[in-house]
Write a protein that holds these residues in place. Structure first.
Motif, PDB file in Angstrom:
ATOM      1  N   VAL A  48      45.323  63.000  50.841  1.00 34.11           N
ATOM      2  CA  VAL A  48      44.032  63.617  50.518  1.00 34.11           C
ATOM      3  C   VAL A  48      44.230  64.715  49.477  1.00 34.11           C
ATOM      4  CG1 VAL A  48      42.160  65.039  51.431  1.00 34.11           C
ATOM      5  CG2 VAL A  48      42.946  63.055  52.715  1.00 34.11           C
ATOM      6  N   ALA A  49      45.243  65.559  49.682  1.00 37.09           N
ATOM      7  CA  ALA A  49      45.522  66.636  48.731  1.00 37.09           C
ATOM      8  C   ALA A  49      45.957  66.092  47.374  1.00 37.09           C
ATOM      9  CB  ALA A  49      46.591  67.564  49.299  1.00 37.09           C
ATOM     10  N   ASP A  50      46.605  64.907  47.370  1.00 38.22           N
ATOM     11  CA  ASP A  50      47.016  64.301  46.102  1.00 38.22           C
ATOM     12  C   ASP A  50      45.837  63.643  45.378  1.00 38.22           C
ATOM     13  OD1 ASP A  50      49.618  65.079  46.557  1.00 38.22           O
ATOM     14  OD2 ASP A  50      50.206  63.173  47.486  1.00 38.22           O
ATOM     15  N   THR A  51      44.846  63.182  46.142  1.00 39.60           N
ATOM     16  CA  THR A  51      43.720  62.465  45.546  1.00 39.60           C
ATOM     17  C   THR A  51      42.678  63.408  44.976  1.00 39.60           C
ATOM     18  OG1 THR A  51      44.052  60.670  47.152  1.00 39.60           O
ATOM     19  CG2 THR A  51      41.952  60.715  45.981  1.00 39.60           C
ATOM     20  N   ILE A  52      42.368  64.462  45.702  1.00 41.32           N
ATOM     21  CA  ILE A  52      41.358  65.428  45.264  1.00 41.32           C
ATOM     22  C   ILE A  52      41.913  66.843  45.450  1.00 41.32           C
ATOM     23  CG2 ILE A  52      39.411  63.926  45.835  1.00 41.32           C
ATOM     24  CD1 ILE A  52      39.025  65.566  48.386  1.00 41.32           C
ATOM     25  N   PRO A  53      41.420  67.820  44.686  1.00 40.39           N
ATOM     26  CA  PRO A  53      41.850  69.221  44.896  1.00 40.39           C
ATOM     27  C   PRO A  53      41.184  69.811  46.137  1.00 40.39           C
ATOM     28  CG  PRO A  53      40.232  69.116  43.134  1.00 40.39           C
ATOM     29  CD  PRO A  53      40.530  67.689  43.513  1.00 40.39           C
ATOM     30  N   VAL A  54      41.608  69.343  47.293  1.00 39.72           N
ATOM     31  CA  VAL A  54      40.914  69.650  48.531  1.00 39.72           C
ATOM     32  C   VAL A  54      40.945  71.152  48.836  1.00 39.72           C
ATOM     33  CG1 VAL A  54      42.966  69.211  49.941  1.00 39.72           C
ATOM     34  CG2 VAL A  54      40.706  69.010  50.971  1.00 39.72           C
ATOM     35  N   TRP A  55      42.021  71.840  48.485  1.00 41.14           N
ATOM     36  CA  TRP A  55      42.103  73.270  48.802  1.00 41.14           C
ATOM     37  C   TRP A  55      41.187  74.080  47.886  1.00 41.14           C
ATOM     38  CZ3 TRP A  55      43.719  72.688  53.255  1.00 41.14           C
ATOM     39  CH2 TRP A  55      44.778  71.850  53.561  1.00 41.14           C
ATOM     40  N   THR A  56      41.018  73.651  46.642  1.00 42.87           N
ATOM     41  CA  THR A  56      40.046  74.311  45.761  1.00 42.87           C
ATOM     42  C   THR A  56      38.636  74.138  46.303  1.00 42.87           C
ATOM     43  OG1 THR A  56      41.441  73.942  43.823  1.00 42.87           O
ATOM     44  CG2 THR A  56      39.114  74.401  43.422  1.00 42.87           C
TER      45      THR A  56
END
Length: 280
Positions: A66-74
């Motif tokens: 998930v973190a690699d696919t979208i900038p989830v933490w941003t």
């Protein structure tokens, strides 16, 4: 139904427990299924006819994907900013408005209260166009402040705080007035200590509403770098392919802050209920 004062029979207790278990399954079941799916590896079938709640080979790789696919933490930080502005606005605005309507005497107080109640009848879809025109006129489109502004003071929260302040005995206000307390002192030293329970409810539900909102951020925001988490998670559902494991992992990431906020503030809510409303 058992008569008042009579202990429930064994059959009645059994029915009650069965109903509680049914409600528990309906409430917790979807969450457990999403958690299970997010932990399943690529070799496990998530579409099997017989549901398998426990993963055969649990893995956290889906969360990393998930973190690699979208900038989830941003996206999560953006959601936290929006939720923080909404919570702060409601804690301050709803508290001041609720106290004014409940404890202050001024011309037009009943009319103002009636207008607050009337706004609850209108669904959000009715006012969304006017909200967008207002935000655009202020130059706040495509900004996180523009996302948070319409929910900065919710009418329901104003009425909740109004009810909470109304439940505080008027004798306390009268005693404070005799002692020479001004409005600010009455709010800080008499009102707020007795409405902490309701204030916790306002914080919890404001955070959940702001964190979970999807439609309004989708309308206001254009820059993908400013997307909130609920809007950004749509990129996990591709046009031609969709990995249900990653979608479930993204859902769990979005769900965890809600659990954390509720875990922190719910004890203040129950403490406020136990204290009854009065402090010596």
């Amino acid at each position: 139904m058992s008569a008042p004062g009579r202990a429930p029979s064994a059959a009645e207790r059994t029915v009650r427990y069965l109903l509680l278990v049914l409600v528990l399954l309906l409430t917790i079941g979807p969450f457990l299924w999403q958690l299970s799916t997010s932990l399943k590896g690529p070799g496990e079938d998530v579409w099997s006819r017989t549901p398998d709640l426990l993963p055969d080979d649990p893995t956290l790789a889906n969360y990393a994907k998930v973190a690699d696919t979208i900038p989830v933490w941003t996206y999560a930080v953006n959601s936290l900013i929006v939720a923080g502005i909404s919570v702060l606005g409601n804690v301050v605005g709803a508290t001041l408005a609720g106290f004014a309507l409940a404890r202050l005497r001024f011309r037009g107080a009943r009319l103002a209260l009636g207008l607050f109640v009337a706004t609850l009848v209108l669904p959000g879809e009715v006012t969304i166009v006017s909200q967008y025109v207002t935000v655009r006129g202020l130059g706040l489109t495509d900004t996180l402040l523009g996302v948070a502004l319409p929910g900065a003071v919710a009418m329901l929260n104003v009425l909740l705080m109004y009810t909470a302040f109304r439940s505080v005995p008027a004798e306390l206000d009268a005693a404070a007035l005799v002692d020479g307390a001004n409005v600010r002192q009455r709010l800080v030293h008499v009102g707020l200590p007795n409405v902490k329970g309701m204030l916790s409810v306002v914080v919890i539900f404001t955070f959940i509403q702001a964190w979970d909102d999807f439609l309004w951020p989708l309308i206001v925001l254009n820059d993908p770098g400013r997307y909130t988490l609920t809007v950004g998670l749509q990129y996990l559902d591709g046009t031609f392919t969709a990995n249900p494991r990653q979608i479930a992992a993204g859902t769990m990431i979005a769900f965890l802050p809600i659990v954390a906020v509720f875990a922190v503030f719910q004890r203040f809510f129950f403490k406020g209920v136990e204290e009854g409303a009065l402090k010596g």
